[in-house]
Design a protein around this motif. Structure first.
Motif, PDB file in Angstrom:
ATOM      1  N   UNK A   1     -12.971  -4.658  -3.246  1.00 36.41           N
ATOM      2  CA  UNK A   1     -11.543  -4.720  -3.632  1.00 36.41           C
ATOM      3  C   UNK A   1     -10.556  -4.190  -4.027  1.00 36.41           C
ATOM      4  N   UNK A   2     -11.249  -3.356  -4.723  1.00 34.04           N
ATOM      5  CA  UNK A   2      -9.569  -2.986  -5.294  1.00 34.04           C
ATOM      6  C   UNK A   2      -9.709  -1.403  -3.814  1.00 34.04           C
ATOM      7  N   UNK A   3     -10.725  -0.749  -3.614  1.00 33.69           N
ATOM      8  CA  UNK A   3     -10.595   0.125  -2.759  1.00 33.69           C
ATOM      9  C   UNK A   3      -9.844  -0.375  -1.446  1.00 33.69           C
TER      10      UNK A   3
ATOM     11  N   UNK B   1      -4.939  -0.505   2.040  1.00 37.22           N
ATOM     12  CA  UNK B   1      -3.661  -1.747   2.657  1.00 37.22           C
ATOM     13  C   UNK B   1      -2.694  -0.315   3.049  1.00 37.22           C
ATOM     14  N   UNK B   2      -2.430  -0.242   1.244  1.00 37.22           N
ATOM     15  CA  UNK B   2      -1.672   0.632   0.988  1.00 37.22           C
ATOM     16  C   UNK B   2      -1.479   2.020   2.124  1.00 37.22           C
ATOM     17  N   UNK B   3      -2.722   2.980   2.072  1.00 33.44           N
ATOM     18  CA  UNK B   3      -2.507   3.985   2.200  1.00 33.44           C
ATOM     19  C   UNK B   3      -2.151   3.151   4.312  1.00 33.44           C
ATOM     20  N   UNK B   4      -2.870   2.338   4.726  1.00 29.85           N
ATOM     21  CA  UNK B   4      -2.205   2.443   5.848  1.00 29.85           C
ATOM     22  C   UNK B   4      -0.845   1.968   6.015  1.00 29.85           C
ATOM     23  N   UNK B   5      -1.255   0.783   5.133  1.00 28.39           N
ATOM     24  CA  UNK B   5       1.204   0.898   5.942  1.00 28.39           C
ATOM     25  C   UNK B   5       1.954   2.300   5.435  1.00 28.39           C
ATOM     26  N   UNK B   6       1.637   3.026   5.073  1.00 30.67           N
ATOM     27  CA  UNK B   6       2.334   4.443   4.533  1.00 30.67           C
ATOM     28  C   UNK B   6       2.589   5.015   6.034  1.00 30.67           C
TER      29      UNK B   6
ATOM     30  N   UNK C   1       4.368  11.572  -2.032  1.00 32.66           N
ATOM     31  CA  UNK C   1       5.234  11.386  -0.884  1.00 32.66           C
ATOM     32  C   UNK C   1       4.904   9.619   0.072  1.00 32.66           C
ATOM     33  N   UNK C   2       3.476   9.313  -0.303  1.00 33.44           N
ATOM     34  CA  UNK C   2       3.299   8.207   0.343  1.00 33.44           C
ATOM     35  C   UNK C   2       2.441   8.231   1.246  1.00 33.44           C
TER      36      UNK C   2
ATOM     37  N   UNK D   1      -7.840  13.564  -1.050  1.00 33.56           N
ATOM     38  CA  UNK D   1      -7.551  13.485  -0.049  1.00 33.56           C
ATOM     39  C   UNK D   1      -8.737  12.291   0.421  1.00 33.56           C
ATOM     40  N   UNK D   2      -8.060  11.371   1.306  1.00 29.78           N
ATOM     41  CA  UNK D   2      -9.481   9.952   1.199  1.00 29.78           C
ATOM     42  C   UNK D   2      -9.525   9.466   2.866  1.00 29.78           C
ATOM     43  N   UNK D   3     -10.091   9.089   3.458  1.00 30.10           N
ATOM     44  CA  UNK D   3     -10.595   8.625   4.480  1.00 30.10           C
ATOM     45  C   UNK D   3     -10.228   7.178   4.635  1.00 30.10           C
ATOM     46  N   UNK D   4      -9.026   7.142   5.713  1.00 29.90           N
ATOM     47  CA  UNK D   4      -8.576   6.000   5.879  1.00 29.90           C
ATOM     48  C   UNK D   4      -8.877   5.256   7.051  1.00 29.90           C
ATOM     49  N   UNK D   5      -8.337   4.142   7.459  1.00 27.33           N
ATOM     50  CA  UNK D   5      -8.702   2.773   8.669  1.00 27.33           C
ATOM     51  C   UNK D   5      -7.276   2.857   8.908  1.00 27.33           C
ATOM     52  N   UNK D   6      -6.930   3.528  10.524  1.00 27.27           N
ATOM     53  CA  UNK D   6      -5.362   2.609  10.944  1.00 27.27           C
ATOM     54  C   UNK D   6      -4.947   0.962  10.448  1.00 27.27           C
TER      55      UNK D   6
END
Length: 657
Positions: free
Chosen positions: A435-437, A442-447, A516-517, A591-596
């Motif tokens: 859940x923490x990941x 969520x924050x990476x996607x919003x950024x 930076x975001x 540098x982590x992978x993200x989900x759009x």
């Protein structure tokens, strides 16, 4: 007879003791003046004529001066050498005033050397009488105390013969628990010297001192030593069967949190042997000074320490957002007290807000109403086994609580949003980590979502265990040692990273200013520590021995209970190897992978519906699909994961695959 008199004097009321002291000083004032005349004239002096007025004036000047200087407020049997300076000041002031009276009186035949002699006599009489009384009453009181408590004082050795050690020895000498028998110091020039009757020995003499004096405790009186030095020293003391305690650090003493004679268990942070890097003041103040700050989960271990750090950095206002009423009350009370100790802090407004991060409307209203500029989001369920038993609540609090807080920040035009994450988010084996990941995603996607027009900078800071937190093993081990054991360790191979709460909080604030975001920062936690080794060291430093096959007569046994649901043998801070340095030695950028966001948004809708329907199998499948490396240690089978009403095993929608 002497003991009975001393006992009678000790038990008199404070008022009667003051009357006795004033009476004695009146006598000393008259006697000192008579002795001054007699010494100057070389014969026993007999006043005549107007000279009698001087003998009446002496006590009339003495008593008010001594009252003003505080000589009647001191407890005689505890009087210190530094009180001699107060006595000299009081006697000097009295002598000057008396000299003015003598020369203004116009009485003829008064030798000019009488006032100086009067001053010397007064200092000798007042000073010697008080220190003789201290020696006599203190000795009698100590004997009475030893008799009353059955001579149960513990013999202790003080490590450090500096000013802190000397003050500690003096304070303990008046107490009922410890009896200092010697000093140990590394300074060769001090060896074989004595301070307050206690001899100073080298460290090599410790075995001899323990055997000769039956020493039970070693008291560390080196508050200015670095953590590296303390760690080295603790390692040297560990083989000895003595309880090791220490004085608090100089910063705590200077801030008035504790006094120099406060003793505490050895700070486990000293075992790490790592001194914190001096913070960058520019980074510390960037997101805080002069701004309105909100901390969610403000009453928790990390949240409360963040509040303590923030309040020192002069924000315009600090909003404490907390679900627990008592925790909110406790941290508000503490911060308001701290504000009384901080210069120019009267303008800082501490605002307690009782609420849950799952209440999206309340979050947004708070952010908008108070014009919040920076949010530190620490609110989360973090106890791994408890979350494993209550996965639904973890979904709402850890995932949707973060989503609602982030959306509130964007809508209220918050500048900076910092998420406090965990090393358990990396290749998690438990629901809490997953859940923490997901919250990080969520924050990476919003950024990175170009459709979201906002200026909020989202930053995540990931670190491991903090010493002294509500879920830390350290307080648990202390409690188990105090009960006589056993100490429970899940697995002999388990290792963890540790950091102190203050250091972690400072690094969180600095990392938040670097973002930076969409940044994921990881804190350098140093070298990992084997939990079983930590347990053994704590036992040894308590003056006890481990009970095992080699030492069947030991004191504390270590019991291995097996890994708890969702627990790993070791934790990681990085998902991959793509990491870079920042301007701070203890902060790295991952540098982590993200989900759009478009895909993540669909996941969140399905996850929300599954959580509402208590469809925990689907919840787990969504987490497994979204969170890289999530391999649940316990597949569906425990508590809420296994319901009598089993949900259909639907496959996840292809819409976000």
């Amino acid at each position: 007879m002497g003991i009975q008199l001393a006992y009678w004097l000790i038990n008199l009321s404070r008022r009667i003791k003051t009357v006795i002291l004033i009476t004695a000083d009146i006598f000393f004032a008259v006697f000192a003046l008579w002795a001054a005349f007699s010494l100057r004239l070389g014969e026993l002096y007999m006043p005549k004529g107007d000279e009698w007025y001087l003998f009446a004036a002496a006590p009339l000047i003495t008593v008010p001066v001594f009252i003003k200087m505080g000589l009647y407020r001191a407890i005689i049997r505890y009087i210190e050498v530094r009180a001699l300076w107060t006595i000299i000041q009081a006697a000097t002031l009295y002598a000057l005033m008396f000299a003015v009276v003598v020369y203004q009186s116009g009485i003829k035949g008064i030798p000019r050397t009488v006032p100086p002699l009067n001053w010397l006599n007064m200092m000798l009489l007042v000073g010697s009488s008080r220190f003789l009384a201290r020696w006599w009453l203190g000795d009698i009181y100590s004997r009475l105390s030893r008799s009353a408590i059955g001579n149960r004082k513990k013999n202790v050795v003080i490590y450090g013969a500096g000013s802190a050690g000397v003050q500690l020895a003096s304070a303990l000498g008046h107490g009922r628990e410890y009896r200092p028998v010697a000093f140990i110091d590394d300074d060769v020039s001090l060896h074989k010297q004595k301070v307050n009757g206690l001899r100073i020995y080298p460290f090599s003499s410790l075995t001899y001192l323990i055997q000769r004096h039956q020493v039970s405790d070693i008291l560390l009186a080196i508050p200015s030593a670095t953590r590296a030095r303390k760690s080295e020293l603790i390692g040297q003391l560990e083989p000895y069967s003595v309880h090791v305690m220490s004085m608090p650090g100089l910063s705590d003493i200077a801030q008035g949190k504790v006094t120099f004679d406060t003793l505490q268990e050895v700070d486990i942070a000293d075992l790490l042997g790592r001194d914190p890097v001096a913070p960058d003041e520019t980074l510390l103040r960037a997101n805080i000074t002069g701004k309105v700050i909100m901390v969610t989960g403000a009453g928790g271990s990390i949240g409360s320490e963040l509040c303590r750090q923030i309040i020192q950095l002069q924000p315009k206002a600090l909003i404490l957002f907390e679900l627990s009423e008592f925790s909110l009350y406790a941290i508000e009370k503490e911060l308001n007290y701290l504000l009384t100790k901080i210069r120019n802090s009267q303008k800082i407004n501490v605002i307690p807000i009782l609420g849950s991060v799952t209440n999206a409307d309340r979050l947004e209203k708070v952010c908008t109403t108070f014009n919040v500029k920076t949010i530190y989001h620490t609110a989360a369920y973090k106890h791994v086994p408890m979350v494993e038993k209550n996965p639904g609540e973890a979904i709402w609090n850890n995932i949707f609580g973060t989503l609602y807080a982030a959306q509130a920040a964007m809508n209220a035009k918050v500048d900076t949003f910092v998420l406090i994450s965990t090393d358990k988010a990396v290749r998690p084996t438990n629901t809490m980590g997953a859940t923490k990941r997901f919250a990080e995603l969520i924050l990476q996607g919003l950024s990175l979502d170009s459709r979201k027009k906002h200026h909020t900078r989202f930053t995540m800071v990931r670190f491991g265990n903090v010493l002294g937190s509500s879920g830390s093993v350290v307080p648990l081990f202390r409690e188990q040692i105090a009960r006589g054991g056993p100490i429970t360790v899940t697995d002999a191979r388990i290792i963890r990273y540790f950091m102190t709460i203050p250091e972690a909080s400072q690094l969180v604030i600095q990392a938040g200013a670097m973002g930076q975001g969409g940044d994921v920062f990881v804190l350098d936690m140093g070298e990992p520590i084997a939990i079983v080794d930590l347990a053994k060291r704590m036992v040894h430093l308590s003056g006890l021995e481990i009970k095992d096959a080699e030492h069947p007569s030991g004191d504390i046994e270590i019991s291995y209970t097996g890994l708890r649901p969702g627990e790993k043998l070791y934790e990681e801070l990085l998902i991959g190897d793509n990491v870079s340095q920042t301007g701070h030695a203890r902060i790295l950028r991952a540098q982590e992978h993200i989900i759009p966001w478009a895909n993540l948004e669909k996941m969140l809708r399905i996850l929300e519906q599954a959580a509402k329907n208590d469809d925990f199998e689907r919840v787990r499948n969504i987490l497994k699909d979204a969170v890289f490396g999530f391999i649940p240690q316990c597949e569906i089978g425990d508590l809420l994961w296994q319901e009598d009403r089993k949900p259909p095993k639907n496959q996840l929608s292809d819409a976000y695959r």
